[in-house]
Design an enzyme around this catalytic site. Sequence first.
Site, PDB file in Angstrom:
ATOM      1  N   CYS A 190      45.272   5.201  56.912  1.00  0.00           N
ATOM      2  CA  CYS A 190      46.597   4.619  56.631  1.00  0.00           C
ATOM      3  C   CYS A 190      47.599   5.655  56.135  1.00  0.00           C
ATOM      4  O   CYS A 190      48.801   5.388  56.125  1.00  0.00           O
ATOM      5  CB  CYS A 190      46.451   3.486  55.617  1.00  0.00           C
ATOM      6  SG  CYS A 190      45.308   2.230  56.185  1.00  0.00           S
ATOM      7  N   HIS A 222      52.857   1.931  52.116  1.00  0.00           N
ATOM      8  CA  HIS A 222      51.942   1.472  53.164  1.00  0.00           C
ATOM      9  C   HIS A 222      51.770  -0.026  52.954  1.00  0.00           C
ATOM     10  O   HIS A 222      51.534  -0.487  51.827  1.00  0.00           O
ATOM     11  CB  HIS A 222      50.613   2.209  53.056  1.00  0.00           C
ATOM     12  CG  HIS A 222      49.534   1.566  53.868  1.00  0.00           C
ATOM     13  ND1 HIS A 222      49.715   1.227  55.185  1.00  0.00           N
ATOM     14  CD2 HIS A 222      48.272   1.165  53.540  1.00  0.00           C
ATOM     15  CE1 HIS A 222      48.613   0.651  55.637  1.00  0.00           C
ATOM     16  NE2 HIS A 222      47.729   0.601  54.659  1.00  0.00           N
ATOM     17  N   ASN A 242      48.461  -5.323  58.020  1.00  0.00           N
ATOM     18  CA  ASN A 242      48.210  -3.900  57.791  1.00  0.00           C
ATOM     19  C   ASN A 242      48.059  -3.203  59.143  1.00  0.00           C
ATOM     20  O   ASN A 242      47.079  -3.431  59.845  1.00  0.00           O
ATOM     21  CB  ASN A 242      46.943  -3.775  56.942  1.00  0.00           C
ATOM     22  CG  ASN A 242      46.580  -2.343  56.611  1.00  0.00           C
ATOM     23  OD1 ASN A 242      47.119  -1.403  57.190  1.00  0.00           O
ATOM     24  ND2 ASN A 242      45.658  -2.186  55.679  1.00  0.00           N
TER      25      ASN A 242
HETATM   26  O1  UT7 Z   1      44.966  -0.012  54.269  1.00  0.00           O
HETATM   27  C1  UT7 Z   1      44.046   0.770  53.599  1.00  0.00           C
HETATM   28  C2  UT7 Z   1      43.817   0.336  52.253  1.00  0.00           C
HETATM   29  N1  UT7 Z   1      43.369  -1.034  52.207  1.00  0.00           N
HETATM   30  C3  UT7 Z   1      43.727  -1.768  51.203  1.00  0.00           C
HETATM   31  O2  UT7 Z   1      44.481  -1.293  50.383  1.00  0.00           O
HETATM   32  C4  UT7 Z   1      43.123  -3.132  51.037  1.00  0.00           C
HETATM   33  C5  UT7 Z   1      42.763  -3.329  49.605  1.00  0.00           C
HETATM   34  N2  UT7 Z   1      42.123  -4.604  49.277  1.00  0.00           N
HETATM   35  C6  UT7 Z   1      42.767  -5.773  49.341  1.00  0.00           C
HETATM   36  O3  UT7 Z   1      43.889  -5.866  49.799  1.00  0.00           O
HETATM   37  C7  UT7 Z   1      42.061  -6.984  48.760  1.00  0.00           C
HETATM   38  O4  UT7 Z   1      40.915  -6.547  48.067  1.00  0.00           O
HETATM   39  C8  UT7 Z   1      41.655  -8.061  49.813  1.00  0.00           C
HETATM   40  C9  UT7 Z   1      42.892  -8.789  50.292  1.00  0.00           C
HETATM   41  C10 UT7 Z   1      40.939  -7.403  50.961  1.00  0.00           C
HETATM   42  C11 UT7 Z   1      40.741  -9.088  49.177  1.00  0.00           C
HETATM   43  O5  UT7 Z   1      41.341  -9.663  48.025  1.00  0.00           O
HETATM   44  P1  UT7 Z   1      40.513  -9.759  46.649  1.00  0.00           P
HETATM   45  O6  UT7 Z   1      41.387 -10.444  45.696  1.00  0.00           O
HETATM   46  O7  UT7 Z   1      40.084  -8.357  46.289  1.00  0.00           O
HETATM   47  O8  UT7 Z   1      39.306 -10.671  47.053  1.00  0.00           O
HETATM   48  P2  UT7 Z   1      37.734 -10.362  47.005  1.00  0.00           P
HETATM   49  O9  UT7 Z   1      37.358  -9.403  48.073  1.00  0.00           O
HETATM   50  O10 UT7 Z   1      37.353 -10.006  45.609  1.00  0.00           O
HETATM   51  O11 UT7 Z   1      37.150 -11.781  47.372  1.00  0.00           O
HETATM   52  C12 UT7 Z   1      37.408 -12.931  46.541  1.00  0.00           C
HETATM   53  C13 UT7 Z   1      36.832 -14.142  47.218  1.00  0.00           C
HETATM   54  C14 UT7 Z   1      35.406 -13.972  47.710  1.00  0.00           C
HETATM   55  O12 UT7 Z   1      34.713 -15.188  47.504  1.00  0.00           O
HETATM   56  P3  UT7 Z   1      33.699 -15.372  46.273  1.00  0.00           P
HETATM   57  O13 UT7 Z   1      32.654 -14.301  46.468  1.00  0.00           O
HETATM   58  O14 UT7 Z   1      34.527 -15.150  45.046  1.00  0.00           O
HETATM   59  O15 UT7 Z   1      33.208 -16.761  46.437  1.00  0.00           O
HETATM   60  C15 UT7 Z   1      35.568 -13.752  49.185  1.00  0.00           C
HETATM   61  O16 UT7 Z   1      34.444 -14.142  49.931  1.00  0.00           O
HETATM   62  O17 UT7 Z   1      37.612 -14.481  48.367  1.00  0.00           O
HETATM   63  C16 UT7 Z   1      36.748 -14.661  49.491  1.00  0.00           C
HETATM   64  N3  UT7 Z   1      37.459 -14.285  50.700  1.00  0.00           N
HETATM   65  C17 UT7 Z   1      38.186 -15.157  51.419  1.00  0.00           C
HETATM   66  N4  UT7 Z   1      38.445 -16.469  51.268  1.00  0.00           N
HETATM   67  C18 UT7 Z   1      39.235 -17.066  52.161  1.00  0.00           C
HETATM   68  C19 UT7 Z   1      37.540 -13.060  51.282  1.00  0.00           C
HETATM   69  N5  UT7 Z   1      38.311 -13.142  52.372  1.00  0.00           N
HETATM   70  C20 UT7 Z   1      38.733 -14.418  52.484  1.00  0.00           C
HETATM   71  C21 UT7 Z   1      39.557 -15.102  53.401  1.00  0.00           C
HETATM   72  N6  UT7 Z   1      39.782 -16.421  53.198  1.00  0.00           N
HETATM   73  N7  UT7 Z   1      40.130 -14.484  54.451  1.00  0.00           N
END
Ligand code: UT7
Length: 327
Positions: free
Chosen positions: A112, A254, A284
């Site tokens: 990115c 980004h 993204n």
């Molecule tokens: O571009 C290069 C750099 N990339 C980034 O900067 C991305 C950085 N990361 C992020 O933007 C975020 O971490 C995400 C958007 C990817 C995820 O958000 P989060 O608040 O960190 O969520 P998480 O991964 O901690 O997941 C929380 C919960 C999980 O469920 P449990 O284990 O708490 O029951 C996931 O399974 O959300 C669940 N989950 C979803 N639920 C509904 C993950 N994806 C989804 C989804 N819909 N699409």
Amino acid sequence: MKRTWLLGTGSYAPSYTLTNEDLEEMVDTSDEWISTRTGIKRRHISKGESCSDLALEASQKALDQAGIEPGEIDVIIVATLTPDTIFPATACWIQKKLEIQDCLSFDISAACSGFLYGLFLADNFLKQGEFHTALVVGSEVLSNFVNWEDRNTCVLFGDGAGAAILRSHHGSEGGNILSKEIGTDVAGIDLLKIPGGGSRMPFSQEVLDKKLHTIHMKGNEVFKNATRTMVLAIENALKKACLSVEDIQWYIPHQANLRIINYVGKKLGIPQKKVIINLQEYGNTSAASIPIALDESLRENTIRKGDRVCLFSFGAGFTYGSIILEV
Ligand code: UT7
């Protein structure tokens, strides 16, 4: 004094869009989750267009705006994770499509942060004096490398391209790249990657069956690193330019996650109205995200001649960067 002038920009995204509601039909997710966790509403998806097809559209618009002929370009740098072919470089395919007889063409793989790495190199080339005009492109067809059954990643990414024409010029007037802070911190090298399909794990039935040729990410770990690293990168870029947060008219991050962008803005005291955000429309798009946002805000006249703009990024590797330019 030698300066690097942003002569023109262009961007392009495939016409087909996939909304959060469309994704609700594909995986266990909701518009509510995607909107509140990321800010993304839709993403553009290629239907058969390759990385160089998108890049060509963006480059032609940048050439038109710059008012120059393709033959005036003497270096093409393409930042991409999703090249047309492993080799030759996508930059070579673009050179062919633009019918440029001879120039220096190569790709960079910096995830990115790729477009900022490209600007960094182009600025050094141009100020060094060997080259006069550079085309820097960020172009991605990430939809071909997404596991459409994995809700953790498939809601995040989109396709698109952005391009910039840069030219060296002498004098104290006109635009310039004012400072560059760029680097890689490999502490999180395994947290965001496509594990299969390379020389370490060549294509095989197993790679395909386990979808190891698609994006794998530990989102929350990446999130923590992204916020910390981008704050530092901006601080260092400002320091190098002897500028303060207030001296910058526009910030272009980004476009990965609205919560990350808001965190960085808050930490540095950047007013929200100075931050350009378009991730609701594109998701993204990795290396393409900054040049698309830059092009849109220049064409809408949001960013005006003479404004100082701070670009900042973070991506797999972890690569990071912040570049301050006067347009
Ligand atoms: O571009 C290069 C750099 N990339 C980034 O900067 C991305 C950085 N990361 C992020 O933007 C975020 O971490 C995400 C958007 C990817 C995820 O958000 P989060 O608040 O960190 O969520 P998480 O991964 O901690 O997941 C929380 C919960 C999980 O469920 P449990 O284990 O708490 O029951 C996931 O399974 O959300 C669940 N989950 C979803 N639920 C509904 C993950 N994806 C989804 C989804 N819909 N699409």
